[in-house]
Write a protein that holds these residues in place. Sequence first.
Motif, PDB file in Angstrom:
ATOM      1  N   SER A  75       0.738  -1.182  -0.131  1.00  0.00           N
ATOM      2  CA  SER A  75       0.024  -0.119  -0.018  1.00  0.00           C
ATOM      3  C   SER A  75       0.741   1.251  -0.084  1.00  0.00           C
ATOM      4  O   SER A  75       0.608   2.153  -0.542  1.00  0.00           O
ATOM      5  CB  SER A  75      -0.934   0.035   1.328  1.00  0.00           C
ATOM      6  OG  SER A  75      -0.438  -0.162   2.180  1.00  0.00           O
ATOM      7  N   SER A  76       2.264   1.198   0.624  1.00  0.00           N
ATOM      8  CA  SER A  76       2.880   2.347   0.552  1.00  0.00           C
ATOM      9  C   SER A  76       3.302   2.857  -0.647  1.00  0.00           C
ATOM     10  O   SER A  76       3.392   3.864  -0.954  1.00  0.00           O
ATOM     11  CB  SER A  76       4.047   2.117   1.597  1.00  0.00           C
ATOM     12  OG  SER A  76       3.775   2.163   2.956  1.00  0.00           O
ATOM     13  N   GLN A  77       3.786   1.569  -1.601  1.00  0.00           N
ATOM     14  CA  GLN A  77       4.267   1.876  -2.931  1.00  0.00           C
ATOM     15  C   GLN A  77       3.355   2.966  -3.664  1.00  0.00           C
ATOM     16  O   GLN A  77       3.354   3.591  -4.260  1.00  0.00           O
ATOM     17  CB  GLN A  77       4.451   0.531  -3.565  1.00  0.00           C
ATOM     18  CG  GLN A  77       5.551  -0.257  -3.047  1.00  0.00           C
ATOM     19  CD  GLN A  77       5.811  -1.465  -3.859  1.00  0.00           C
ATOM     20  OE1 GLN A  77       4.826  -1.932  -4.249  1.00  0.00           O
ATOM     21  NE2 GLN A  77       7.170  -1.969  -3.744  1.00  0.00           N
ATOM     22  N   ARG A  78       2.254   2.580  -3.431  1.00  0.00           N
ATOM     23  CA  ARG A  78       0.927   3.142  -4.309  1.00  0.00           C
ATOM     24  C   ARG A  78       0.595   4.458  -3.635  1.00  0.00           C
ATOM     25  O   ARG A  78       0.398   5.482  -4.433  1.00  0.00           O
ATOM     26  CB  ARG A  78      -0.400   2.286  -4.304  1.00  0.00           C
ATOM     27  CG  ARG A  78       0.046   1.367  -4.954  1.00  0.00           C
ATOM     28  CD  ARG A  78      -0.963  -0.058  -4.790  1.00  0.00           C
ATOM     29  NE  ARG A  78      -0.565  -1.060  -5.719  1.00  0.00           N
ATOM     30  CZ  ARG A  78      -1.686  -2.068  -6.208  1.00  0.00           C
ATOM     31  NH1 ARG A  78      -2.551  -1.839  -5.755  1.00  0.00           N
ATOM     32  NH2 ARG A  78      -1.243  -2.955  -6.878  1.00  0.00           N
ATOM     33  N   ILE A  79       0.322   4.761  -2.349  1.00  0.00           N
ATOM     34  CA  ILE A  79      -0.045   5.844  -1.642  1.00  0.00           C
ATOM     35  C   ILE A  79       0.997   6.931  -1.968  1.00  0.00           C
ATOM     36  O   ILE A  79       0.609   8.150  -2.048  1.00  0.00           O
ATOM     37  CB  ILE A  79      -0.178   5.428  -0.058  1.00  0.00           C
ATOM     38  CG1 ILE A  79      -1.242   4.663   0.198  1.00  0.00           C
ATOM     39  CG2 ILE A  79      -0.256   6.885   0.657  1.00  0.00           C
ATOM     40  CD1 ILE A  79      -1.193   4.144   1.763  1.00  0.00           C
ATOM     41  N   VAL A  80       2.360   6.638  -1.643  1.00  0.00           N
ATOM     42  CA  VAL A  80       3.076   7.650  -2.082  1.00  0.00           C
ATOM     43  C   VAL A  80       3.202   8.424  -3.458  1.00  0.00           C
ATOM     44  O   VAL A  80       4.093   9.339  -3.844  1.00  0.00           O
ATOM     45  CB  VAL A  80       4.782   7.259  -1.655  1.00  0.00           C
ATOM     46  CG1 VAL A  80       4.664   6.871  -0.026  1.00  0.00           C
ATOM     47  CG2 VAL A  80       5.391   6.179  -2.410  1.00  0.00           C
ATOM     48  N   LEU A  81       2.748   7.472  -4.310  1.00  0.00           N
ATOM     49  CA  LEU A  81       2.609   8.185  -5.787  1.00  0.00           C
ATOM     50  C   LEU A  81       1.693   9.513  -5.832  1.00  0.00           C
ATOM     51  O   LEU A  81       1.720   9.946  -6.917  1.00  0.00           O
ATOM     52  CB  LEU A  81       2.073   7.159  -6.690  1.00  0.00           C
ATOM     53  CG  LEU A  81       3.332   5.919  -7.057  1.00  0.00           C
ATOM     54  CD1 LEU A  81       2.691   4.904  -7.893  1.00  0.00           C
ATOM     55  CD2 LEU A  81       4.514   6.357  -7.347  1.00  0.00           C
ATOM     56  N   PHE A  82       0.865   9.603  -4.811  1.00  0.00           N
ATOM     57  CA  PHE A  82      -0.029  10.567  -4.941  1.00  0.00           C
ATOM     58  C   PHE A  82       0.468  11.782  -4.126  1.00  0.00           C
ATOM     59  O   PHE A  82       1.207  11.626  -3.242  1.00  0.00           O
ATOM     60  CB  PHE A  82      -1.287  10.044  -4.195  1.00  0.00           C
ATOM     61  CG  PHE A  82      -2.010   9.063  -5.141  1.00  0.00           C
ATOM     62  CD1 PHE A  82      -3.167   9.389  -6.154  1.00  0.00           C
ATOM     63  CD2 PHE A  82      -1.872   7.628  -4.961  1.00  0.00           C
ATOM     64  CE1 PHE A  82      -3.505   8.392  -6.880  1.00  0.00           C
ATOM     65  CE2 PHE A  82      -2.317   6.681  -5.854  1.00  0.00           C
ATOM     66  CZ  PHE A  82      -3.330   7.187  -6.663  1.00  0.00           C
ATOM     67  N   PRO A  83      -0.428  12.945  -4.428  1.00  0.00           N
ATOM     68  CA  PRO A  83       0.165  14.322  -3.676  1.00  0.00           C
ATOM     69  C   PRO A  83      -0.673  13.920  -2.227  1.00  0.00           C
ATOM     70  O   PRO A  83      -1.473  13.297  -2.001  1.00  0.00           O
ATOM     71  CB  PRO A  83      -0.499  15.476  -4.355  1.00  0.00           C
ATOM     72  CG  PRO A  83      -1.642  14.852  -5.319  1.00  0.00           C
ATOM     73  CD  PRO A  83      -1.235  13.148  -5.592  1.00  0.00           C
ATOM     74  N   LYS A  84       0.417  14.650  -1.269  1.00  0.00           N
ATOM     75  CA  LYS A  84       0.016  14.496   0.146  1.00  0.00           C
ATOM     76  C   LYS A  84      -1.456  14.472   0.580  1.00  0.00           C
ATOM     77  O   LYS A  84      -2.057  13.816   1.137  1.00  0.00           O
ATOM     78  CB  LYS A  84       0.729  15.747   0.997  1.00  0.00           C
ATOM     79  CG  LYS A  84       2.072  15.473   1.317  1.00  0.00           C
ATOM     80  CD  LYS A  84       2.315  14.497   2.506  1.00  0.00           C
ATOM     81  CE  LYS A  84       3.425  13.640   2.572  1.00  0.00           C
ATOM     82  NZ  LYS A  84       4.635  14.419   2.044  1.00  0.00           N
ATOM     83  N   PHE A  85      -2.191  15.705  -0.172  1.00  0.00           N
ATOM     84  CA  PHE A  85      -3.666  15.835   0.377  1.00  0.00           C
ATOM     85  C   PHE A  85      -4.507  14.733  -0.137  1.00  0.00           C
ATOM     86  O   PHE A  85      -5.638  14.743   0.551  1.00  0.00           O
ATOM     87  CB  PHE A  85      -4.202  17.118  -0.239  1.00  0.00           C
ATOM     88  CG  PHE A  85      -4.579  17.190  -1.642  1.00  0.00           C
ATOM     89  CD1 PHE A  85      -3.532  17.371  -2.570  1.00  0.00           C
ATOM     90  CD2 PHE A  85      -5.708  16.965  -1.914  1.00  0.00           C
ATOM     91  CE1 PHE A  85      -3.655  17.512  -3.842  1.00  0.00           C
ATOM     92  CE2 PHE A  85      -6.106  16.987  -3.531  1.00  0.00           C
ATOM     93  CZ  PHE A  85      -5.060  17.049  -4.367  1.00  0.00           C
ATOM     94  N   LEU A  86      -3.990  14.021  -0.944  1.00  0.00           N
ATOM     95  CA  LEU A  86      -4.892  12.923  -1.609  1.00  0.00           C
ATOM     96  C   LEU A  86      -4.662  11.416  -0.564  1.00  0.00           C
ATOM     97  O   LEU A  86      -5.362  10.451  -0.815  1.00  0.00           O
ATOM     98  CB  LEU A  86      -4.789  12.618  -2.876  1.00  0.00           C
ATOM     99  CG  LEU A  86      -5.729  13.507  -3.700  1.00  0.00           C
ATOM    100  CD1 LEU A  86      -5.242  13.045  -5.199  1.00  0.00           C
ATOM    101  CD2 LEU A  86      -7.262  13.146  -3.533  1.00  0.00           C
ATOM    102  N   GLN A  87      -3.485  11.523  -0.020  1.00  0.00           N
ATOM    103  CA  GLN A  87      -2.759  10.275   0.588  1.00  0.00           C
ATOM    104  C   GLN A  87      -3.876   9.587   1.402  1.00  0.00           C
ATOM    105  O   GLN A  87      -4.127   8.262   1.425  1.00  0.00           O
ATOM    106  CB  GLN A  87      -1.596  10.422   0.925  1.00  0.00           C
ATOM    107  CG  GLN A  87      -0.395  10.561  -0.111  1.00  0.00           C
ATOM    108  CD  GLN A  87       0.976  10.797   0.430  1.00  0.00           C
ATOM    109  OE1 GLN A  87       1.172  10.561   1.563  1.00  0.00           O
ATOM    110  NE2 GLN A  87       1.838  10.690  -0.552  1.00  0.00           N
ATOM    111  N   PRO A  88      -4.578  10.490   2.510  1.00  0.00           N
ATOM    112  CA  PRO A  88      -5.253   9.612   3.458  1.00  0.00           C
ATOM    113  C   PRO A  88      -6.610   9.147   2.670  1.00  0.00           C
ATOM    114  O   PRO A  88      -6.964   7.984   3.275  1.00  0.00           O
ATOM    115  CB  PRO A  88      -5.893  10.794   4.282  1.00  0.00           C
ATOM    116  CG  PRO A  88      -4.851  11.879   4.049  1.00  0.00           C
ATOM    117  CD  PRO A  88      -4.226  11.688   2.696  1.00  0.00           C
ATOM    118  N   PHE A  89      -7.125   9.727   1.639  1.00  0.00           N
ATOM    119  CA  PHE A  89      -8.235   9.172   0.950  1.00  0.00           C
ATOM    120  C   PHE A  89      -7.832   7.868   0.269  1.00  0.00           C
ATOM    121  O   PHE A  89      -8.457   6.905   0.332  1.00  0.00           O
ATOM    122  CB  PHE A  89      -8.615  10.053  -0.179  1.00  0.00           C
ATOM    123  CG  PHE A  89      -9.734   9.584  -1.148  1.00  0.00           C
ATOM    124  CD1 PHE A  89     -11.066   8.985  -0.761  1.00  0.00           C
ATOM    125  CD2 PHE A  89      -9.223   9.323  -2.212  1.00  0.00           C
ATOM    126  CE1 PHE A  89     -11.777   8.606  -1.417  1.00  0.00           C
ATOM    127  CE2 PHE A  89     -10.191   8.705  -3.180  1.00  0.00           C
ATOM    128  CZ  PHE A  89     -11.502   8.404  -2.801  1.00  0.00           C
TER     129      PHE A  89
END
Length: 502
Positions: free
Chosen positions: A216-230
């Motif tokens: 999940s980390s590999q994917r989450i970090v591809l997104f900008p910060k404000f979208l990461q919690p979502f």
Amino acid sequence: MDDPRFLVLYGVLAVIAFATFRKALRDPKARLISQVDTIPIVGSSGFLSSYRNAFAFLANASTLIQQGYDEHHQGVFRVARLFRWEYVVCGPKLVKEVGAAPEHILSFRAGLQEIIPTRLVIGAAISDNPYHHRTIRTSLTRNLHACFPDVRDEIICAFNDVLRVESSEWKTLPVLPIIMAVVARVSNRIFVGLPLCRNKTYLQNNVQFTLDVVRSSQRIVLFPKFLQPFVASLITNRNKSFATAVKLLGPTIEDRLSKEREMGPDWPGKPNDFISWLLETAEGEERTAPALVLRILNTNFAAIHTSSMAFTHALFDLATHPEHLLPMREEVECVVKEEGWSKAALNSMVKVDSFLRLNNGGASVMHRKVVAKEGFQFSDGTILPHGALMYVASRATHYDEANFENPAKFDGFRFAQERQRRRCCFTDVISTAVDHLPFGTGKHACPGRFFAATELKAMLAHLVLNYDIKAEVEGVRPPDAVFGVRITPNPTGKVCFRKRMD
Ligand code: HEM
Ligand SMILES: *[C@@H]1O[C@H](CO)[C@@H](O)[C@H](O)[C@H]1NC(C)=O
Ligand SMILES: *[C@@H]1O[C@H](CO)[C@@H](O)[C@H](O)[C@H]1NC(C)=O
Ligand SMILES: *[C@@H]1O[C@H](CO)[C@@H](O)[C@H](O)[C@H]1NC(C)=O
């Protein structure tokens, strides 16, 4: 990258990023740009091609970083990612400066959030108050000698259970799942002790959690910060793993807490394990069963992923270069005859030590974020701006001819030979030299490396002593899995085992 919904979402974002990032890059007044202007770009900086590069990076980061290292092996270069530049640091002098920089200038914690967003995939307490690092560095390391008989016992039982080679027939088995199971079990013998360290549900939960955190980390970090919690709320199984851990481990910890309340911190018969060591340092709201379960779940993640990857690489190497097996077997036999099985005896197993050093980790290590307002200046004058993300080109360093003779040639005992040549100042598997970076170097060098090395050396010694090992297809190493800077051993690759003949 196998989930189509994920790709679609990411594609849409890429377009937005394309517009904003390019705008920032071209704005000559932007402070960011004026400061980093002079830092060389590796990969294309052209309009469309650097956009394409940011995608290619996922498939090909290691090649790109190697290319940068070849051109700037004593400096800093940058590569374009979708939402930002990333800075790659090369050469002993600058690497040392990264290792020595204090947290309020180059932040380890903020850097980690860029690869493992701990707050989202593990828990905020872990990054806000990482007191368990101290427990790992001090108590765990100090107790390795005393706990070695337990480690050894668990290694024997665990391999018996997972390999199940009763006859002298060859048996072909997938390596990574087996090694994760063994590492989880052996580590938890020290973390939580018997009988829980053999409970299948408990172990599987830890392994599953570890895999989920990485994936999940590999994917989450591809997104900008404000979208990461979502994004995190869509793809992590964190709450489920945590609930299972609380159910299985919670009662043990409640029991320890209540014994301590009744009889004080040094109650008779207190087990010498990681739970007890944590309780010696935990304070305030950390002294509850759920909080302590989270620490242990997190420590499982830190220990299982790294150690299993390292050991699986080593087994693939051994199966592909089987001529290393007998010399290691002889060494182990000889050392054990003289010294028995102990942590100290492992120090004499120089071939085993050398072999484990060969295939160590991904393209990058020591991820840091510049948190100082004024940026970070290297001694060569390079300035990285506030907010910049940097890391060290570890793989390229390990394959640099300036550091190692004929580095591309596989020679499992190259470090053992070096150790004989330089008796006074040899390095070994736990060294954190500027040219030996599997554990990083400097302030944040891995505090679990003493434990990891003890466990992995004892595991390899046990295997070479008791089993014959060969490749599924002679001479063929299952290809590594590559995702961005990560280079991990093939998750389905197999190796053949049989009981030692003679
Ligand atoms: C072969 C196995 C292992 C490898 C290759 C490895 C590698 C690393 C690396 C590269 C770092 C970051 C260094 C930096 O950024 O400067 C690190 C940090 C860390 N590792 Fe390991 N590690 C291993 C095993 C373990 C184990 C078994 C544990 C726990 C028992 C552990 C706990 C930690 C912790 C807590 C940190 C954070 C250190 C800090 O904040 O100062 N590691 N490790
Ligand atoms: C990776 O980069 C190299 C050299 O730039 C190139 O030859 C190769 O095709 C690239 N591979 C992928 C998968 O993009
Ligand atoms: C694991 O431990 C739990 C809680 O003690 C227990 O209910 C369960 O039966 C155990 N499972 C196995 C497979 O031993
Ligand atoms: C996980 O639990 C936390 C509270 O402990 C909650 O805020 C969060 O929404 C949960 N996440 C998911 C995906 O259910």
